[in-house]
Design an enzyme around this catalytic site. Structure first.
Site, mmCIF file in Angstrom:
data_model
loop_
_atom_site.group_PDB
_atom_site.id
_atom_site.type_symbol
_atom_site.label_atom_id
_atom_site.label_comp_id
_atom_site.label_asym_id
_atom_site.label_seq_id
_atom_site.Cartn_x
_atom_site.Cartn_y
_atom_site.Cartn_z
ATOM 1 N N TYR A 50 62.696 46.872 55.044
ATOM 2 C CA TYR A 50 61.706 46.790 53.963
ATOM 3 C C TYR A 50 60.618 47.820 54.191
ATOM 4 O O TYR A 50 60.167 48.002 55.323
ATOM 5 C CB TYR A 50 61.069 45.396 53.913
ATOM 6 C CG TYR A 50 61.611 44.574 52.771
ATOM 7 C CD1 TYR A 50 61.519 45.037 51.462
ATOM 8 C CD2 TYR A 50 62.223 43.339 52.994
ATOM 9 C CE1 TYR A 50 62.024 44.299 50.413
ATOM 10 C CE2 TYR A 50 62.729 42.598 51.944
ATOM 11 C CZ TYR A 50 62.626 43.080 50.648
ATOM 12 O OH TYR A 50 63.116 42.361 49.613
ATOM 13 N N GLU A 52 57.907 48.627 51.461
ATOM 14 C CA GLU A 52 57.043 48.808 50.272
ATOM 15 C C GLU A 52 55.874 49.725 50.591
ATOM 16 O O GLU A 52 55.265 49.612 51.670
ATOM 17 C CB GLU A 52 56.489 47.462 49.793
ATOM 18 C CG GLU A 52 57.377 46.764 48.809
ATOM 19 C CD GLU A 52 58.076 45.583 49.431
ATOM 20 O OE1 GLU A 52 58.434 45.686 50.625
ATOM 21 O OE2 GLU A 52 58.248 44.581 48.724
ATOM 22 N N ASP A 195 63.819 64.421 30.611
ATOM 23 C CA ASP A 195 64.768 63.615 31.386
ATOM 24 C C ASP A 195 65.943 64.555 31.671
ATOM 25 O O ASP A 195 66.789 64.782 30.813
ATOM 26 C CB ASP A 195 65.195 62.413 30.538
ATOM 27 C CG ASP A 195 66.248 61.559 31.213
ATOM 28 O OD1 ASP A 195 66.850 62.020 32.201
ATOM 29 O OD2 ASP A 195 66.482 60.427 30.736
ATOM 30 N N THR A 221 68.292 61.262 37.260
ATOM 31 C CA THR A 221 69.108 60.504 38.201
ATOM 32 C C THR A 221 69.525 61.494 39.280
ATOM 33 O O THR A 221 69.395 62.711 39.113
ATOM 34 C CB THR A 221 70.370 59.921 37.528
ATOM 35 O OG1 THR A 221 71.034 60.959 36.823
ATOM 36 C CG2 THR A 221 70.028 58.795 36.583
ATOM 37 N N LYS A 224 74.414 62.585 39.139
ATOM 38 C CA LYS A 224 75.261 63.278 38.160
ATOM 39 C C LYS A 224 75.557 64.687 38.700
ATOM 40 O O LYS A 224 76.187 64.794 39.751
ATOM 41 C CB LYS A 224 74.583 63.281 36.793
ATOM 42 C CG LYS A 224 74.377 61.849 36.237
ATOM 43 C CD LYS A 224 73.842 61.845 34.837
ATOM 44 C CE LYS A 224 73.779 60.446 34.251
ATOM 45 N NZ LYS A 224 72.480 59.780 34.487
ATOM 46 N N ARG A 230 73.853 57.182 43.702
ATOM 47 C CA ARG A 230 73.362 56.579 42.457
ATOM 48 C C ARG A 230 71.891 56.224 42.632
ATOM 49 O O ARG A 230 71.550 55.378 43.469
ATOM 50 C CB ARG A 230 74.202 55.331 42.190
ATOM 51 C CG ARG A 230 74.134 54.767 40.804
ATOM 52 C CD ARG A 230 75.341 53.898 40.549
ATOM 53 N NE ARG A 230 76.516 54.740 40.382
ATOM 54 C CZ ARG A 230 76.814 55.415 39.267
ATOM 55 N NH1 ARG A 230 76.057 55.312 38.202
ATOM 56 N NH2 ARG A 230 77.877 56.178 39.202
HETATM 57 N N1 DSN Z 1 75.150 56.379 31.545
HETATM 58 C C1 DSN Z 1 74.713 57.734 31.681
HETATM 59 C C2 DSN Z 1 75.684 58.699 31.069
HETATM 60 O O1 DSN Z 1 76.855 58.456 31.189
HETATM 61 O O2 DSN Z 1 75.283 59.684 30.488
HETATM 62 C C3 DSN Z 1 73.360 57.964 31.157
HETATM 63 O O3 DSN Z 1 72.503 57.033 31.690
#
Ligand code: DSN
Length: 414
Positions: A50, A52, A195, A221, A224, A230
């Site tokens: 933990y 925080e 984003d 994120t 990707k 993730r």
């Molecule tokens: N679920 C993602 C995508 O496939 O683009 C976006 O959050």
């Protein structure tokens, strides 16, 4: 006790998933394959702790090693994107976006964001989300050519006086003019947010424009094109640092997932290597090859084609729906996702389009030659979408190809 001995059902499911990933062509544009170093950090004992708070200012004792990990993740992310401040704690993209809104806005404020069917994202104001009940989202669309029309965006900004202009998309395949959008935002006194979840790896590899030095705040994120675990991340100007940190913790989240943060740090080290630029370049070359192959086969590409890693294709001129195509391609060993097209007359679960991309295949080492073959298989599968025998033949050919691009060679769960 090993996973296999203690919980064979989970071990078997993981083994089956590993086989699926190995034997298929993964073309969902938001997916990728992390390195074994990232996997190792993700499955590490950092999950036990933990912590925080933030490095040097924690609510728990014993955080000295965790501080090293989190600070390194922050420093590397700053270096990749040229950011003044980074928060690496967001659990994923959706919470990163909610924290970003909370950091910059008052409830009820107006946000100008892209319509979902035109390539936006659920968290950019779709009526089914919590955020859409908290903020006043006004949504812009692409124009008849499938591009973002800055004159229209400016007119909407002048009309609605948003507090925030939001760009960054999950199905839009074109470059973004951040400078032009910032100019509009400055004219109406709006803050700017991008984003960059889908294209963060392409930006890290210097193959797409970088919003970080221009915009107030950028979310992403990490799993990707950036090819990390993730998770999520917020990058912002120093003047927003305090508000962003407060919005993430204690505003929205509790204990950070430090095993994920360790894995983010490893992925960021990889993104700083010269090879990552080559990877990002190849992602785009592969997508361009697919664009060309689909155009000669009379496929209707949304936005006219691609500048990034993905293609959004209306398949209805081939006499099937996006869901039919997704199902047929699954049977052929090719994973894509059904997707709405701009102003889709069909429903989200059975839309007109499919969305596909090249990040995962490029990680496996596939290049233009493989893309040409894959486009041919996709076309064959779509033409023969009701012919199970034909789809099975393609699947066998796909397996032959994927065998030549081994994935996680030494990994096994069973
Ligand atoms: N679920 C993602 C995508 O496939 O683009 C976006 O959050």
């Amino acid at each position: 006790m090993t996973l296999q001995t203690y919980d064979p059902i989970i071990a078997n499911a993981l083994q089956a998933e590993l086989t699926r990933q190995r034997e298929g062509l993964e073309m969902i544009p938001s997916e990728n394959f992390v390195s074994t170093a990232v996997l190792e950090a993700l499955g590490s004992i950092a999950t036990n702790k933990y912590s925080e708070g933030y490095p040097g200012k924690r609510y728990y004792g014993g955080c000295e090693n965790i501080d090293v990990i989190e600070q390194l993740a922050i420093d590397r992310a700053k270096e990749i994107f040229g950011a003044e401040h980074v928060n690496v704690q967001p659990l994923s993209g959706a919470p990163a976006n909610i924290a970003a809104y909370e950091a910059l806005l008052e409830h009820g404020d107006t946000i100008l964001g892209m319509d979902l069917s035109h390539g936006g994202h659920l968290t950019h104001g779709h009526p089914v989300t919590q955020s859409s009940k908290i903020y006043n989202f006004v949504r812009y669309k692409t124009d008849a050519q499938g591009l973002i029309d800055l004159d229209n965006l400016r007119a909407m900004a002048l009309e609605h006086k948003p507090k925030l202009i939001l760009v960054g998309y999950s199905a839009y395949s074109r470059e973004i003019d951040y400078e032009g959008i910032k100019k509009i935002a400055d004219e109406v006194g709006a803050l700017t947010m991008a984003d960059m979840a889908h294209i963060a790896g392409l930006i890290a590899g210097e193959q797409m424009n970088n919003p970080v030095p221009i915009f107030d705040l950028v979310t992403t994120t990490t799993h990707k094109t950036l090819r990390g675990p993730r998770g999520g991340m917020i990058l912002c100007k120093a003047k927003h640092a305090k508000a962003v940190n407060k919005a993430v913790f204690p505003g929205l989240q509790g204990g950070p997932h430090e095993n994920v943060i360790a894995a983010k740090a490893v992925a960021f080290k990889e993104a700083l290597e010269p090879e990552f630029k080559i990877y990002a370049t190849q992602i785009k070359k592969n997508a361009k090859t697919l664009e060309k192959e689909f155009l000669v086969r009379d496929y209707k590409l949304m936005f006219g084609g691609t500048d990034n890693h993905l293609l959004l294709i209306d398949v209805t001129n081939k006499n099937l729906t996006g869901a039919d195509a997704e199902r047929a391609l699954d049977l052929a060993g090719i994973t894509v996702n059904k997707n709405m097209i701009p102003d889709d007359p069909r429903s989200p679960m059975d839309p007109s389009g499919i969305r596909l991309g090249t990040p995962a295949l490029t990680t496996r080492g596939m290049k233009e030659e493989e893309m040409k073959q894959i486009a041919m298989w996709i076309d064959e599968a779509i033409i023969n979408w009701q012919n199970a025998d034909k789809l099975a033949i393609i699947r066998a050919q796909v397996k032959e190809m994927t065998d030549k691009f081994p994935l996680y060679r030494d990994l096994k769960y069973v």
